[in-house]
Design an enzyme around this catalytic site. Structure first.
Site, short mmCIF file in Angstrom:
data_model
loop_
_atom_site.label_atom_id
_atom_site.label_comp_id
_atom_site.label_asym_id
_atom_site.label_seq_id
_atom_site.Cartn_x
_atom_site.Cartn_y
_atom_site.Cartn_z
N ASP A 1 0.81 -1.23 0.00
CA ASP A 1 0.00 0.00 0.00
C ASP A 1 0.84 1.27 0.00
OD1 ASP A 1 0.83 -0.84 2.62
OD2 ASP A 1 -0.49 0.67 3.47
N TYR B 1 5.09 6.26 4.60
CA TYR B 1 4.56 5.13 3.86
C TYR B 1 3.69 5.56 2.72
CZ TYR B 1 4.56 0.19 3.39
OH TYR B 1 4.82 -1.06 2.92
N LYS C 1 -1.24 -3.93 14.41
CA LYS C 1 -0.02 -3.96 13.61
C LYS C 1 1.05 -3.13 14.32
CE LYS C 1 1.84 -3.13 8.98
NZ LYS C 1 1.59 -3.36 7.56
N SER D 1 2.77 -8.55 8.59
CA SER D 1 2.14 -7.67 7.59
C SER D 1 3.27 -6.82 7.04
CB SER D 1 1.06 -6.81 8.26
OG SER D 1 0.54 -5.88 7.32
N ARG E 1 3.58 1.77 -11.79
CA ARG E 1 3.11 1.29 -10.49
C ARG E 1 2.17 0.08 -10.69
NH1 ARG E 1 2.89 6.99 -9.75
NH2 ARG E 1 0.63 7.12 -10.08
N LYS F 1 -6.30 -0.42 6.83
CA LYS F 1 -5.11 -0.08 7.63
C LYS F 1 -5.04 1.42 7.83
CE LYS F 1 -0.44 0.91 6.47
NZ LYS F 1 0.83 0.60 5.83
N GLU G 1 2.86 2.68 15.13
CA GLU G 1 4.26 2.25 14.96
C GLU G 1 5.21 3.10 15.80
OE1 GLU G 1 5.88 2.24 10.92
OE2 GLU G 1 7.87 1.73 11.67
N GLU H 1 -2.51 0.48 13.70
CA GLU H 1 -1.05 0.49 13.59
C GLU H 1 -0.43 1.70 14.28
OE1 GLU H 1 0.49 0.33 9.56
OE2 GLU H 1 2.57 0.40 10.25
#
Ligand code: 13P
Length: 364
Positions: A34, A364, A230, A302, A56, A147, A190, A188
């Site tokens: 993603d 990301y 995650k 993941s 892509r 996500k 992180e 998530e």
């Protein structure tokens, strides 16, 4: 304490629970494909390829059209919005292709990380406006899970209370909105690997972040059985220069942090790879699953970089390398599938698999 009306119908709860359980079925995990358009620039540019929609699409087609064996190890794929609506050369929508392969389509819903003004470089994640309508549309178009990524930085004065509270709350709002629309939210928060901190500090910060996260999910009545977490694995900072830690040290710190903070109602934990080399990400996951201790959740992967790096460099933008690229993705998926049951024998450690994939302040 006040009582609450039913948050989700019994049918919605059952649906969410079964999607979440299918994603973390034994020996399976998620391919995180993603990357935003901006992140794809960083992937394609070193190959000398222009970051066009077509390039892509061609790259994602390589990821999704390999041998059917892939679905023995990959239960779900997370896609960026553009990818979600793209098609193969023969006009098959990626979403349909994945469904035919028994791989569950997922969607990245967040719209990126933005600064929290006045903090020491801390951030929240945007994308709540109009989120319910977007969830409803993606669900209609075949997504079963979603996500949303938030980040925390470890430094002497971070994460701060304001960032911890803000991030936990935005994750809870996102999770609640997803569930109302039949999407399993992957939550998530992180903790980035940047910094000089040791393993103990990474563990403590991860525990605090997860404690804030589950308090907010509880406050927002999120149905935990229909969620997945995650997190980062607990690793020393990338710039840490002191003690060296083994895969077993990392496994102990990671499982201990989860035991202290993640409710047993959560069906699964799907780790991000966070700049670890492909081989480290596999070996650490294996050590986590081999670790003897209380583990009431499935513990699987993941991965973005740690599943894709060798595949991407093997392809190198050349049509004649496509089959080899698909093969190497399958090899990494197979290795991680084994690690997700603690049965990885360490036999895939060749070539680029040992190279660090760390990028400072990773977006990301
Ligand atoms: P990495 O595995 O490359 O850290 O990315 C996973 C991911 O989806 C981060 O949001």
């Amino acid at each position: 304490m006040a009582s609450y009306s039913q948050y989700l119908s019994k049918e919605k709860e059952d649906e969410l629970r079964s999607i979440a359980q299918a994603i973390v079925a034994s020996g399976k995990g998620i391919l995180a494909a993603d990357e935003s358009t901006g992140s794809m620039e960083k992937r394609l540019q070193p190959l000398g390829l222009e970051n066009t929609e077509e390039n892509r699409r061609v790259y994602r087609q390589i990821l999704f059209t390999g041998n059917d064996e892939l679905s023995n190890y990959i239960s779900g794929v997370i896609m960026f919005e553009e990818t979600f609506y793209q098609k193969t050369d023969d006009g098959t929508p990626f979403v349909e292709l994945l469904k035919k392969k028994n791989i569950i389509p997922g969607i990245k819903l967040d719209k990126g990380v933005v600064p929290i003004a006045g903090t020491l470089g801390e951030a929240t994640t945007q994308g709540l406006d109009g989120l319910s309508a977007r969830c409803a549309q993606f669900k209609k178009d075949g997504a079963q899970f979603a996500k949303w990524r938030c980040v925390h930085k470890i430094s002497s004065h971070t994460p701060s209370h304001v960032a911890l509270l803000e991030v936990a709350n935005v994750l809870a709002r996102y999770a609640s909105i997803c569930q109302q629309n039949g999407l399993v939210p992957i939550v998530e928060p992180e903790v980035l690997p940047d910094g000089e901190h040791d393993l103990a500090r990474a563990q403590k910060v991860t525990e605090v972040v997860l404690a804030y996260t589950y308090k907010a999910l509880s406050d927002h009545h999120v149905f935990l059985e229909g969620t997945l977490l995650k997190p980062n694995m607990v690793t020393p900072g990338q710039q840490h220069s002191g003690s060296k830690y083994s895969h077993e040290d990392i496994a102990r710190a990671t499982v201990t942090a989860l035991q202290r903070t993640v409710p047993a109602a959560v069906p699964g934990v799907v780790f991000l790879s966070g700049g670890q080399s492909e081989e480290d990400a596999t070996k650490n996951l294996n050590a986590i699953n081999a670790f003897q201790g209380k583990k009431p959740w499935a513990l699987t992967f993941s991965y973005g970089r740690a599943l894709q790096a060798s595949c991407l460099s093997t392809w190198g933008g050349k049509p004649e390398n496509i089959d080899a690229a698909k093969e190497i993705l399958l090899k990494r998926a197979r290795a991680n599938g084994a690690a997700a049951t603690g049965k990885y024998s360490g036999d895939s450690a060749d070539g680029a698999a040992g190279q660090s994939l760390y990028v400072a302040n990773h977006a990301y």
